[in-house]
Design a protein around this motif. Sequence first.
Motif, PDB file in Angstrom:
ATOM      1  N   LEU A 127      90.098 -98.344  -6.947  1.00  0.00           N
ATOM      2  CA  LEU A 127      89.613 -99.144  -5.825  1.00  0.00           C
ATOM      3  C   LEU A 127      88.482-100.074  -6.249  1.00  0.00           C
ATOM      4  O   LEU A 127      88.418-101.230  -5.809  1.00  0.00           O
ATOM      5  CB  LEU A 127      89.153 -98.231  -4.686  1.00  0.00           C
ATOM      6  CG  LEU A 127      90.271 -97.574  -3.875  1.00  0.00           C
ATOM      7  CD1 LEU A 127      89.692 -96.485  -2.973  1.00  0.00           C
ATOM      8  CD2 LEU A 127      91.001 -98.620  -3.029  1.00  0.00           C
ATOM      9  N   ASP A 128      87.583 -99.590  -7.091  1.00  0.00           N
ATOM     10  CA  ASP A 128      86.492-100.446  -7.555  1.00  0.00           C
ATOM     11  C   ASP A 128      87.023-101.632  -8.363  1.00  0.00           C
ATOM     12  O   ASP A 128      86.539-102.757  -8.221  1.00  0.00           O
ATOM     13  CB  ASP A 128      85.502 -99.638  -8.399  1.00  0.00           C
ATOM     14  CG  ASP A 128      84.440 -98.959  -7.559  1.00  0.00           C
ATOM     15  OD1 ASP A 128      84.235 -99.395  -6.413  1.00  0.00           O
ATOM     16  OD2 ASP A 128      83.810 -98.001  -8.042  1.00  0.00           O
ATOM     17  N   VAL A 129      88.004-101.387  -9.208  1.00  0.00           N
ATOM     18  CA  VAL A 129      88.600-102.478  -9.985  1.00  0.00           C
ATOM     19  C   VAL A 129      89.287-103.466  -9.048  1.00  0.00           C
ATOM     20  O   VAL A 129      89.157-104.692  -9.201  1.00  0.00           O
ATOM     21  CB  VAL A 129      89.601-101.936 -11.020  1.00  0.00           C
ATOM     22  CG1 VAL A 129      90.332-103.087 -11.712  1.00  0.00           C
ATOM     23  CG2 VAL A 129      88.878-101.076 -12.050  1.00  0.00           C
ATOM     24  N   GLU A 130      90.005-102.944  -8.057  1.00  0.00           N
ATOM     25  CA  GLU A 130      90.668-103.802  -7.073  1.00  0.00           C
ATOM     26  C   GLU A 130      89.654-104.651  -6.316  1.00  0.00           C
ATOM     27  O   GLU A 130      89.852-105.860  -6.134  1.00  0.00           O
ATOM     28  CB  GLU A 130      91.469-102.940  -6.094  1.00  0.00           C
ATOM     29  CG  GLU A 130      92.131-103.720  -4.972  1.00  0.00           C
ATOM     30  CD  GLU A 130      92.753-102.818  -3.917  1.00  0.00           C
ATOM     31  OE1 GLU A 130      92.936-103.279  -2.773  1.00  0.00           O
ATOM     32  OE2 GLU A 130      93.035-101.647  -4.239  1.00  0.00           O
ATOM     33  N   VAL A 131      88.578-104.032  -5.881  1.00  0.00           N
ATOM     34  CA  VAL A 131      87.528-104.744  -5.155  1.00  0.00           C
ATOM     35  C   VAL A 131      86.934-105.854  -6.020  1.00  0.00           C
ATOM     36  O   VAL A 131      86.708-106.981  -5.553  1.00  0.00           O
ATOM     37  CB  VAL A 131      86.426-103.757  -4.710  1.00  0.00           C
ATOM     38  CG1 VAL A 131      85.140-104.500  -4.364  1.00  0.00           C
ATOM     39  CG2 VAL A 131      86.899-102.945  -3.511  1.00  0.00           C
ATOM     40  N   SER A 132      86.677-105.538  -7.282  1.00  0.00           N
ATOM     41  CA  SER A 132      86.069-106.518  -8.168  1.00  0.00           C
ATOM     42  C   SER A 132      87.001-107.701  -8.412  1.00  0.00           C
ATOM     43  O   SER A 132      86.552-108.860  -8.453  1.00  0.00           O
ATOM     44  CB  SER A 132      85.703-105.849  -9.500  1.00  0.00           C
ATOM     45  OG  SER A 132      84.842-106.679 -10.248  1.00  0.00           O
ATOM     46  N   ARG A 133      88.270-107.437  -8.549  1.00  0.00           N
ATOM     47  CA  ARG A 133      89.234-108.527  -8.739  1.00  0.00           C
ATOM     48  C   ARG A 133      89.317-109.408  -7.495  1.00  0.00           C
ATOM     49  O   ARG A 133      89.363-110.642  -7.597  1.00  0.00           O
ATOM     50  CB  ARG A 133      90.606-107.944  -9.077  1.00  0.00           C
ATOM     51  CG  ARG A 133      90.695-107.386 -10.493  1.00  0.00           C
ATOM     52  CD  ARG A 133      92.009-106.688 -10.754  1.00  0.00           C
ATOM     53  NE  ARG A 133      92.089-106.231 -12.141  1.00  0.00           N
ATOM     54  CZ  ARG A 133      92.920-105.291 -12.573  1.00  0.00           C
ATOM     55  NH1 ARG A 133      93.743-104.693 -11.714  1.00  0.00           N
ATOM     56  NH2 ARG A 133      92.928-104.939 -13.852  1.00  0.00           N
ATOM     57  N   ASN A 152      87.982-103.217   3.718  1.00  0.00           N
ATOM     58  CA  ASN A 152      88.892-102.085   3.909  1.00  0.00           C
ATOM     59  C   ASN A 152      88.859-101.141   2.711  1.00  0.00           C
ATOM     60  O   ASN A 152      88.854 -99.913   2.868  1.00  0.00           O
ATOM     61  CB  ASN A 152      90.316-102.587   4.141  1.00  0.00           C
ATOM     62  CG  ASN A 152      90.494-103.263   5.493  1.00  0.00           C
ATOM     63  OD1 ASN A 152      89.698-103.042   6.415  1.00  0.00           O
ATOM     64  ND2 ASN A 152      91.508-104.098   5.617  1.00  0.00           N
ATOM     65  N   ALA A 153      88.838-101.712   1.501  1.00  0.00           N
ATOM     66  CA  ALA A 153      88.757-100.886   0.301  1.00  0.00           C
ATOM     67  C   ALA A 153      87.433-100.138   0.258  1.00  0.00           C
ATOM     68  O   ALA A 153      87.379 -98.964  -0.152  1.00  0.00           O
ATOM     69  CB  ALA A 153      88.920-101.748  -0.944  1.00  0.00           C
TER      70      ALA A 153
END
Length: 225
Positions: A127-133, A152-153
């Motif tokens: 989730l952190d990687v997704e948020v950062s992207r 949401n994340a």
Amino acid sequence: MREVFHQSLEDVQGRLVEIAELVTVAIDKATRAFGTSDVALAEEVIEDDSVIDDKAIALDELAIEILARQQPVARDLRIVVSALRISASLERMGDIAEHIAQLTRMRFPERAIPKGLKSTFLKMGELDVEVSRKLTELLRTEDLALIEEIRNADDVLDDLHVSVFEKVLSDSWQGEASATIDATLASRYHERFADHAVSVAKKVAYLSTGDWTTSTDTIDVIIAN
């Protein structure tokens, strides 16, 4: 002069995107190192954090120079002021990735993830990687639809953060003191990383609306129009 000024503003945005890309690389490596006890990968994150710091400092110096020499107003002023605040959040996100990597190095050759929490931390890392992207794309495009996805994340990460505390405080928890400390620290790092991303997303919304208190409903209206 105006052309030079606007080139400087474009440079500011480009540098923010560059720093966000480096942060994404850092959190991706840090979470993979944490999940697999890859100390070499963790060392890369720790060593490269100075690059993020240096680029954030350089961006701040550019923004201050623009303020002093160009005295921007309206949206131009918002861009420069927001850049100063966003760079601070991005730098902090890089530090958090470094902290996760340091946990990996500290526990090597043992696993830093306490027994029974592997799936939770793997999900938090994803989730952190997704948020950062998504945050990097938001800074690049100012696509406000991404703000809600980031929020949401972050909500899911908050729930996972709570679940970690519930686990280590439960009667069934049999982890040693070091495992309890690792779990609470790592969970806090993951949760705070996303919090900073939400903070940056709000600043991007401010760029588009000029309002620090812009609500999700207002953003939805802007997207629709």
